[in-house]
Design an enzyme around this catalytic site. Structure first.
Site, short mmCIF file in Angstrom:
data_model
loop_
_atom_site.label_atom_id
_atom_site.label_comp_id
_atom_site.label_asym_id
_atom_site.label_seq_id
_atom_site.Cartn_x
_atom_site.Cartn_y
_atom_site.Cartn_z
N HIS A 27 -10.14 6.08 1.57
CA HIS A 27 -8.97 6.35 1.00
C HIS A 27 -8.38 7.63 0.62
O HIS A 27 -7.06 7.77 0.52
CB HIS A 27 -9.01 5.74 -0.61
N ILE A 28 -8.91 8.53 1.65
CA ILE A 28 -8.22 9.82 1.71
C ILE A 28 -7.05 9.76 2.50
O ILE A 28 -6.28 10.40 2.53
CB ILE A 28 -9.03 10.91 2.04
N ASP A 45 2.37 -0.06 12.02
CA ASP A 45 2.17 -1.26 12.71
C ASP A 45 3.41 -2.37 12.76
O ASP A 45 3.36 -3.43 12.79
CB ASP A 45 1.20 -2.13 12.41
N THR A 97 4.20 2.91 5.49
CA THR A 97 2.95 2.29 5.53
C THR A 97 2.21 3.40 6.61
O THR A 97 2.75 4.03 7.53
CB THR A 97 2.89 0.86 5.90
N ARG A 132 -6.31 -2.26 9.71
CA ARG A 132 -7.10 -3.46 9.55
C ARG A 132 -6.68 -4.42 10.87
O ARG A 132 -7.64 -4.61 11.48
CB ARG A 132 -6.68 -4.15 8.32
N GLU A 142 -10.99 0.16 11.52
CA GLU A 142 -11.72 -0.75 10.61
C GLU A 142 -11.67 -2.09 11.06
O GLU A 142 -12.61 -2.89 10.99
CB GLU A 142 -10.48 -0.79 9.54
N ASP A 167 5.01 -4.86 6.01
CA ASP A 167 5.20 -6.40 6.43
C ASP A 167 5.46 -7.10 4.94
O ASP A 167 6.41 -8.13 4.91
CB ASP A 167 4.49 -6.92 7.26
N ASP A 222 -0.13 2.65 8.61
CA ASP A 222 -0.70 1.83 9.96
C ASP A 222 0.18 1.70 11.11
O ASP A 222 -0.13 1.83 12.23
CB ASP A 222 -0.91 0.32 9.51
N ARG A 238 1.15 -5.14 -5.79
CA ARG A 238 1.34 -6.42 -5.27
C ARG A 238 1.84 -7.26 -6.28
O ARG A 238 1.31 -7.53 -7.70
CB ARG A 238 -0.04 -7.29 -4.81
N GLY A 247 0.78 -1.21 0.26
CA GLY A 247 -0.04 0.00 0.13
C GLY A 247 0.84 1.30 -0.21
O GLY A 247 1.79 1.37 0.63
#
Lengths: 326, 326, 326, 326
Positions: free
Chosen positions: C256-257, C134, C130, C176, C226, C107, C132, C76, C15
């Site tokens: 997605h913004i 994470d 990323t 997620r 999410e 990851d 996230d 991907r 992403g």
């Protein structure tokens, strides 16, 4: 020049303004839509003289509608003011098979276009690209809406600190000969007063407001147009300081941030509409005019009229400042 | 003063910074969460002296986390520098039953707090509220993250016009004694060079870059900290202009927009964490310290140490400017 | 592979996140600063397999530091999960004389890099790109700061309308498997409650707040990650609606913004620091690690550890939500 | 009711829109400027019925011009649809000595005003406050300019990620019965296609573009108005996915962020002008009309005509989408 236009050159000239890229995109895509060739000319008339041109395609203008500045760059050209310079420019256009032009800029741009058209009869249409909104023949110029929003956002920040300290801020905005940026952005920020070259009475209004405000300590914002003849923003602040020593005054000059930034939706739509109209109108045989938008309709104004600066401002808007700054 | 704290006073003092309102909100809500009373003091130490205070509740701080400036306003207080002024302030605190203080500001704020605490033994903790990030004992001050983002957004706009004209811009940012705003925002905008008071060698780096750049016409941005001893931004631009006359130079002073604006998420979270910690720590008996965040953990620093300006900058960051401005 | 690195390949994978362009710029400029060659690889591992690579220079990364997304694009790659795909990728690297890699992603990116490094011994370092946040081994990932600010700005707008109507809004944010975007942005917007996968107790806290709020009609914002296992945001809103029918509830999914936008100053500086460090560390012989920033210092973490999702959240931050949502 | 107006009530009703606060400010300040009293009515007609009103002064509207939402709040009122409800409202107006009204809102607001005026002969003027721009009698409604800019800024972010992944995004924007938000914002973002209720042919245009685009992998943005009868945005995306399985499609619903945010300069100026005109026109004896701006001039339209939704869109703008999405 060819009877039927086959290859349109596009350039930006003079001070840059947000939305010029959206205008370039519209000119390029419209030309391609009608199966014309399209030639990008770098740095305004300078690139026309030196032959700094290139063929553009759909991808040349992908993903630029949201960008400030101009991908074709811009410059002033002293050479283009000479007969010799313009002759070289004409030779280059012939060499690149460019047989019509869309020039995006302000009064200097249109003056040059007007002279060139008279001499060489190359069909030219102009698009109003300047933050100053000082051209006759269009309600708004491309870049003006973005500039006033940039001013408003900046002054919103200044108000935060003005309020925290109960300060009186004098904020200088662009507009050398025109108070139109000051006028609208001043209403937009809820200014205490607006000082613009077009009005002599506004300093008196300011003093009256400050007089009243003495008992009522609070922050105030005064918007000053660059070209106001009360003197520059520092002189004005100094005079106020002398007369009202208990105000804590500050000066801020917004400067070049007003020229940049991603264009507003309004400027993007305006630039798109005018760019489409310019190409379609060149194809229909028009030339020597600025393409503008008046009361929501495409309008054409001869270059010579477009460049006459508007010397009057909307008195209704000035009155609104007085009422709302209560 | 009371053994157990029952009523905390909160004030903002010195230059305002974005996130002060988020800090006030956190102090107020945390006090109420622990069933303490909370008293808002207007205009820093000035309101303490004049008794301009009021009881705050949950709603007093509703919907302010996103606002720049400070709802409690801020001011400098000459009276608080006198013994007499501080005595009056102490009397007012007693009158309003305020038995502890959270003061939000910078070095002047903490100096005042330190003297007051020595004299009257009122428990006080400080929160670092300044855009300059020049306090020891916290990785970041409240307002710094917002200020550097404001600079970056403004310079992004300036770059649009710089690029369109191939200009060299000198942009002055705040930081009278500290180059920290200049340093990070300079990396953020991809500056050609950064001139800061903490480094003597950066003008040389600039000249080297400009020397190389002569063949390669393009726009460049130089970030200049207010306090750089190479002279003010106009002098620097002048010297460059003399040495490199072919550059088209411009100066922009960002000014007070750097103090305002809605705080970033980072500043809101920082202010919230420190505000909660300040109240909990006062309840636990701490005093005379600034509450900061070091390596992600709450950290306490005696006022006298916090106000020692950091005189060294991260040399690694300076090196990064040199590498990336290639 | 060559003993001394001469040509570094750089790619973005997984992403996209804001700041990837700043990271690419830093890798490219640093490589050139040290007189290495630098090869851009399009669409992550996919371009490595198909040989979609090109030599980059200083200008390839001019004026991209402020742009969201990634100029190298991302995708991907199912083929890269096969031995055969990776062999083709290795052949392409040899063909283009690429002898080391910087991979920017999350990851999945590091898992691929780890396998590839084991098989072909190409030195690879990773940068955490990323939104996230994470990944283990860095305090912040590139893009996280921008994402939380995007959320905060969006929810500030939603609050305007929530307040005007006294509504209760459930706003779903990305993440997620991780509630880190929800947690910080939730504090930043002054949320009433935050629902994240890492905490089971937060729904109870929400119901308690709503119970109390019944008498006190006002707008409220609940941030939902999410991946929260209380169900998706519509289910949660539905359950609340049943239990508290007098609340006027609305749902908004930011979507997605959160992945786009001009990176914040923080993300640009982080990306710049990590990009410089990655190239310098490859030259010093390091490989198989993610380059992160821990407590303000560059830190290295083996790929296998970096990709272990952090399953605990800062309990202190959760407590802050409870206190301040009072 | 009194012959001469002495006390004007002001309320906001229906969906909120950015700029309502600027309009309230203008109404309040103008009333005070002319030495009238001004009464704020909370939550639209609901507050009129319950008597939730208060006297406003200059400070009531200080520092709100830049804020989204409405300080007077807004609500739907079922009671006001009943004769009995309106009678109670009339009693309250008498009780508070309110002898004229300015109502800010959309078609529901004006319908209510029209009935009330017929029954009780209270002079009422309306201001168009809605993001949808769907009222006859004004070129733009207050809030529309802000809403389209919010859409444009959000889609600019989405494009970053769309481009990085070569994805096809379907973005749903507000406008239940009107495609005007979709139309202008679609031009502003350079959309591939726009699907609006007013046009049946645009899906065909979309399929044609996608057909052509198959060879030319790239990101695309399609703007879908809420109310388009091709089905909701998920159905449309699904149909495209079936027909063009090689596109990587995503859906994003912008939702309530479109109602909030600080108003643009355009909306602030529009709201200010209309607010001033409303008070001055009430004083001059006008009533039963919406005050709008047509071709830059204040214009009055009877409520009954204003609420007729415009069913035609500017075909020229639709054509521009087709040309520029080339």
């Amino acid at each position: 020049m060819a009877e039927t236009i086959k290859n349109i050159g596009v350039l930006t000239s003079g001070g840059d303004s947000p939305g010029m890229n959206a205008a370039i995109r519209a000119v390029v895509r419209t030309a391609l839509y009608y199966n014309l060739e399209i030639t990008g000319i770098m740095r305004g008339y300078e690139g026309m003289i030196t032959g700094d041109m290139f063929k553009m395609d759909r991808k040349s203008v992908a993903n630029i509608i949201q960008r400030g500045g101009t991908i074709l760059k811009t410059a002033r050209s002293d050479d283009f003011r000479t007969k010799e310079g313009r002759e070289r420019a004409y030779e280059q256009l012939k060499k690149f098979n460019v047989d019509a032009l869309v020039v995006i800029g302000g009064d200097g741009t249109f003056t040059g276009a007007s002279v060139f058209l008279d001499e060489f009869d190359v069909p030219i249409l102009g698009l109003p690209g300047t933050i100053d909104n000082d051209l006759a023949g269009t309600d708004y110029t491309i870049g003006y809406d973005t500039a006033i929003n940039t001013v408003v956002n900046a002054v919103d920040k200044i108000r935060d600190t003005a309020e925290s300290h109960d300060r009186l801020f004098f904020v200088e905005v662009m507009g050398r000969d025109s108070g139109l940026i000051a006028l609208r952005s001043g209403i937009g920020v809820g200014a205490e007063a607006i000082l613009i070259p077009e009005s002599k009475t506004d300093a008196g209004h300011l003093f009256k407001r400050l007089e009243e405000g003495r008992k009522d300590k609070a922050s105030k914002i005064v918007i000053v147009a660059e070209g106001d003849d009360s003197g520059d923003v520092f002189e004005i602040a100094e005079r106020v300081k002398e007369k009202f020593p208990n105000y804590d005054t500050r000066v801020s000059i917004l400067g070049h941030i007003q020229r940049g930034g991603s264009p507003t939706c309004g400027d993007r739509v305006l630039a798109s509409r005018l760019g489409v109209a310019a190409v379609e109108s060149l194809m229909a045989g028009q030339k020597g005019e600025m393409v503008g938008l008046v009361n929501g309709q495409i309008a054409f104004t001869p270059f010579k009229h477009a460049i006459k600066h508007i010397s009057e401002v909307n008195q209704g808007l000035l009155k609104i400042v007085e009422i709302l700054s209560l």
